[in-house]
Design a protein around this motif. Structure first.
Motif, PDB file in Angstrom:
ATOM      1  N   LEU A  91     -43.727 -28.977  10.779  1.00  0.00           N
ATOM      2  CA  LEU A  91     -42.946 -28.980   9.051  1.00  0.00           C
ATOM      3  C   LEU A  91     -42.624 -27.509   9.240  1.00  0.00           C
ATOM      4  N   THR A  92     -40.954 -27.224   8.776  1.00  0.00           N
ATOM      5  CA  THR A  92     -40.402 -26.723   8.809  1.00  0.00           C
ATOM      6  C   THR A  92     -39.330 -26.467   7.729  1.00  0.00           C
ATOM      7  N   GLU A 129     -52.293 -17.096  15.831  1.00  0.00           N
ATOM      8  CA  GLU A 129     -52.847 -17.895  16.625  1.00  0.00           C
ATOM      9  C   GLU A 129     -54.837 -17.495  16.016  1.00  0.00           C
ATOM     10  N   TYR A 130     -55.037 -16.910  16.778  1.00  0.00           N
ATOM     11  CA  TYR A 130     -56.748 -16.654  15.616  1.00  0.00           C
ATOM     12  C   TYR A 130     -56.621 -17.104  14.533  1.00  0.00           C
ATOM     13  N   ARG A 131     -56.086 -17.144  13.754  1.00  0.00           N
ATOM     14  CA  ARG A 131     -56.759 -17.558  12.356  1.00  0.00           C
ATOM     15  C   ARG A 131     -56.663 -18.902  11.960  1.00  0.00           C
ATOM     16  N   ALA A 190     -40.476 -17.624  10.289  1.00  0.00           N
ATOM     17  CA  ALA A 190     -39.438 -16.829   8.810  1.00  0.00           C
ATOM     18  C   ALA A 190     -39.772 -14.806   9.122  1.00  0.00           C
ATOM     19  N   PHE A 191     -40.908 -14.869   9.653  1.00  0.00           N
ATOM     20  CA  PHE A 191     -41.549 -13.327   9.661  1.00  0.00           C
ATOM     21  C   PHE A 191     -40.476 -13.543  11.528  1.00  0.00           C
ATOM     22  N   THR A 192     -40.551 -14.199  11.716  1.00  0.00           N
ATOM     23  CA  THR A 192     -39.765 -13.613  13.937  1.00  0.00           C
ATOM     24  C   THR A 192     -38.529 -13.924  13.723  1.00  0.00           C
ATOM     25  N   ILE A 193     -38.104 -14.326  12.356  1.00  0.00           N
ATOM     26  CA  ILE A 193     -36.533 -14.665  11.892  1.00  0.00           C
ATOM     27  C   ILE A 193     -35.712 -13.331  11.511  1.00  0.00           C
ATOM     28  N   ALA A 194     -36.539 -12.785  10.221  1.00  0.00           N
ATOM     29  CA  ALA A 194     -36.259 -11.696   9.472  1.00  0.00           C
ATOM     30  C   ALA A 194     -36.919 -10.795  10.569  1.00  0.00           C
ATOM     31  N   LEU A 195     -37.686 -10.372  11.510  1.00  0.00           N
ATOM     32  CA  LEU A 195     -38.163  -8.900  11.834  1.00  0.00           C
ATOM     33  C   LEU A 195     -37.120  -8.999  13.578  1.00  0.00           C
ATOM     34  N   VAL A 196     -36.391  -9.880  13.666  1.00  0.00           N
ATOM     35  CA  VAL A 196     -35.654 -10.159  15.032  1.00  0.00           C
ATOM     36  C   VAL A 196     -34.407  -9.340  13.980  1.00  0.00           C
ATOM     37  N   LEU A 211     -48.481 -23.403   5.820  1.00  0.00           N
ATOM     38  CA  LEU A 211     -48.127 -21.231   5.423  1.00  0.00           C
ATOM     39  C   LEU A 211     -47.482 -21.095   6.571  1.00  0.00           C
ATOM     40  N   LEU A 212     -48.553 -21.110   7.646  1.00  0.00           N
ATOM     41  CA  LEU A 212     -48.750 -19.860   8.315  1.00  0.00           C
ATOM     42  C   LEU A 212     -48.028 -20.146   9.572  1.00  0.00           C
TER      43      LEU A 212
END
Length: 739
Positions: free
Chosen positions: A575-576, A474-476, A499-505, A492-493
């Motif tokens: 865009l997903t 969000e800051y970026r 992707a990070f949320t899915i992998a982290l969960v 990309l962000l």
């Protein structure tokens, strides 16, 4: 009960059997080097299961014979245990009833004059106690008047002050109250020793009982005044009204005085000077009076407590606390009355063992409920107050506060449920229903609690990681701080966040399950099989994902681009990895899966061209037309649109001969996406310059041919306004058109 007495009896019996032998062994130095035969026999019995069981059976048989010749029960069934408990209760009820009857008889004999009581000694005792009591209560009354003025001044200062100042003033008031009690108690001891004791300087035990009872009662009242303070609301700790504080202080003060003075003064004095039976009769009478008072108080507050318990459900809440409160609202008074009656009966039956256990369990339960209620109230107050971040943090991370405010209530609800369960476990532990602390200290309990704690820590760390990642993205993406992100960075962000949320969960869940003892190897294998099945059964989904991956690798479009794909054109909003959301010109949002995309046309990639194709009449001079188009471009470069133009006018000349016009083309190179606005402005200047130069921009013409006469001439067509009415139908000359 028998089961728990057997080990103690075994140790006592073994001690009685082998203690003399051990003593003799210690007294004979020559025999200390080797153990005696009795000790060896004891070791052998304890090591062998059959011998140990035989010894236990013999001890149980002897214990049964001592109780009345009953046979030993090697296996105590539930029915047998209930029968023994029922018999014990019945015997104790009968013994209590006999004691009460004996007390009543003793009191009646005392008043009838048939007793052998020394009335002279009794009169001296009563007079001394009355004299000491009058002195201590008079001293306390005078000191309370002085303390009243001090507390009144403190109350005026405490009104509408900060809680820290109020806490200091309440502490001063508490110290003054305790000092009043201590000085009055000291004055009572001084009167008992110096005035009543006389030259001997000694005091009677009955006077000591009175002074100790006074100290206990008044100290308890000090605590009640600290919490309730009926006269000084500024020094009151509990947030209740004056009427409520006066009501509860009235009943609690009288109940405490009645019970403490009876059990710590009146009953011991009567037991010493009259009989224990009479003292027990007084205790029963006072306890019955206290029971009636408690029932009256419960019935008086039945409706108020019912409304308080059902208020959460009345506000529309449907959680566990609301449902439990709604269930208890209608029956709480019955439960409370039954509990008080049970305490009274237990006190009558077995006051030495059962009553202390019930009182201790009750106090522990009350403490657990109060602590749990305070924790839940604090959590509710924190949740209702909301979470406010500093202004600079909100400016840098606009969505962080909303994300936390959406997450905090759910966490607070979970904490409420956990606190409620902890209170219930503490109550069950206090009443001996479960041995949670014992289980927790066992190996299994330590393993389970450690696993649960580790899983909770993993979940907490996972949430912190998600929060940190989301805040960084969000800051970026915030254009007001740092460099302005490009469309590629936005795309990309966003993909990285998903992707990070899915992998982290997945990662956090696997670690948490592994911590609580779940074997995750079958889960991983099952996930592979499930992925294979999804790959075969959802080929379209797989195609969407693969196509989306290649589209991202080729960087053909990003968020904010104007594209045309799948027969739809518009701005890319989202865009997903498997689809793209496009907002068309009329505001319609289109979701297009990548499997249906064959061609992607990006209109804002790198740079853009405005293609100006101007149609002019055949009679116009083309050189003059080009000069006019260049003049319009020069005028455009003098406006703010020049910032969008990155090259000179590209004049390409005649491109087509139409039915009524010649097409002259020129191109204007602009930054990506700037050709639409630039083209509209250029068209305005083209119209202005062409009008000034008299260059015709042709449009379709219609020629009406009326034919020729016999001489071969074609007279011109004249338009005239025809007469009104019936004359409009006359057509005298075919060469005229009436309108």
């Amino acid at each position: 009960m028998l089961f728990y007495r057997f080990p103690a009896r075994l140790l006592i019996t073994l001690a009685l059997v082998f203690l003399p032998t051990v003593v003799r062994a210690q007294s004979a130095p020559a025999e200390t080097s080797k153990p005696s035969s009795s000790v060896n026999d004891l070791i052998r019995i304890l090591e062998e299961d059959d011998a140990r069981n035989a010894l236990l059976a013999r001890l149980k048989s002897e214990a049964a014979e001592q109780r009345g010749g009953e046979p030993a029960a090697t296996d105590l069934t539930i029915a047998r245990q209930i029968a023994e408990q029922t018999r014990a209760v019945a015997e104790q009820i009968v013994a209590g009833s006999e004691a009460i009857w004996s007390g009543v008889t003793a009191v009646s004999l005392m008043f009838s004059g048939s007793s052998t009581l020394d009335y002279g000694a009794l009169r001296t005792l009563v007079l001394n106690v009355i004299f000491v009591g009058a002195g201590v209560f008079a001293s306390f009354f005078i000191l309370r008047i002085l303390a009243h003025f001090v507390q009144k001044a403190l109350d005026r200062r405490a009104m509408r002050r900060h809680w820290s100042v109020r806490l200091i003033l309440v502490s001063v008031s508490l110290a003054a109250d305790m000092m009043t009690v201590a000085l009055a108690w000291s004055a009572g001891y001084l009167i008992a020793l110096q005035v009543v004791g006389g030259a001997t300087g000694r005091m009677d035990i009955n006077q000591t009982l009175l002074l100790n009872a006074f100290l206990m009662v008044e100290m308890l009242k000090v605590v009640m005044r600290l919490m309730l303070q009926p006269r000084f609301p500024g020094l009151r700790l509990l947030p209740i009204s004056d009427t409520t504080a006066s009501y509860w202080y009235f009943w609690l003060a009288r109940a405490v005085s009645l019970l403490v003075y009876t059990f710590m003064f009146a009953a011991p004095v009567i037991a010493t000077n009259l009989s224990e039976a009479a003292a027990q009769a007084i205790r029963v009478l006072v306890m019955l009076t206290a029971l009636v008072i408690a029932i009256v108080v419960i019935l008086q507050n039945r409706d108020r407590v019912r409304h308080a318990l059902s208020s959460r459900a009345a506000r529309g809440r449907a959680d566990f606390i609301a449902r439990t409160g709604a269930f208890l609202a209608g029956i709480w008074h019955l439960i409370a009355i039954a509990y008080l009656i049970a305490i009274f009966v237990v006190w009558l039956v077995n006051p030495a063992i059962a009553l202390p256990f019930m009182v201790a369990a009750t106090m522990k339960s009350i403490i657990a409920i109060v602590v749990g209620g305070l924790v839940i109230a604090f959590i509710g107050r924190f949740a209702n107050a909301g979470l406010r971040l500093p202004d600079d943090v909100r400016a840098r991370l606009p969505a962080l506060e909303g994300r936390l405010q959406a997450f905090v209530p759910r966490v607070m609800q979970i904490i409420r449920v956990v606190v409620t369960i902890a209170v219930l476990v503490a109550i069950a532990q206090a009443w001996g229903l479960i041995d949670f602390l014992g289980w927790l200290s066992s190996d299994a309990g330590q393993r389970f609690s450690g696993s649960v704690f580790a899983a909770l820590v993993i979940l907490l760390l996972g949430f912190v990681a998600y929060l940190a990642m989301s805040s960084w993205v969000e800051y970026r993406l915030n254009p007001e701080f740092g460099s302005i992100p490009t469309s590629r960075e936005k795309t990309l962000l966003s993909l990285f966040r998903n992707a990070f949320t899915i992998a982290l969960v997945v990662f956090v869940l696997m670690l948490a399950l592994a911590q609580i003892g779940v074997n995750i190897a079958p889960l991983l294998a099952g996930a592979g099989v499930l992925g294979l099945a999804i790959g075969f059964g959802a080929q379209k989904l797989v195609q969407d994902i693969i196509t989306g991956v290649f589209i991202q690798l080729e960087n053909i479009m990003n968020e904010g681009d104007v594209v045309s794909l799948g027969g739809v054109g518009g701005v890319v909003e989202k865009l997903t990895i498997r689809s793209v959301s496009i907002r068309s010109l009329d505001g319609t949002l289109h979701l297009i899966p990548f499997s249906s995309v064959d061609t992607v046309s990006n209109m804002v990639k790198g740079f853009s061209y405005h293609v100006a194709e101007i149609g002019v009449a055949y009679r116009e001079n083309i050189a003059e037309v080009k000069e006019a188009m260049q003049e319009a471009f020069d005028l455009l470069m003098q406006t703010e649109w020049s910032e969008k133009i990155i090259d000179k006018l590209d004049m390409q000349g005649i491109t087509a001969f139409g039915d009524s016009a010649i097409t002259v083309r020129a191109r204007i190179k602009t930054v990506a996406g700037g050709h639409w606005g630039t083209g509209r402005a250029y068209n305005e200047f083209i119209k202005e310059v062409f009008d000034r130069r008299g260059i015709e921009i042709p449009f379709p013409h219609v020629t009406l041919y009326m034919g020729e006469d016999k001489s071969g001439k074609a007279p011109p067509l004249r338009l005239e306004r025809g007469p009104r009415g019936s004359d409009a139908e006359e057509a005298r000359d075919g060469k005229r058109l009436l309108v």
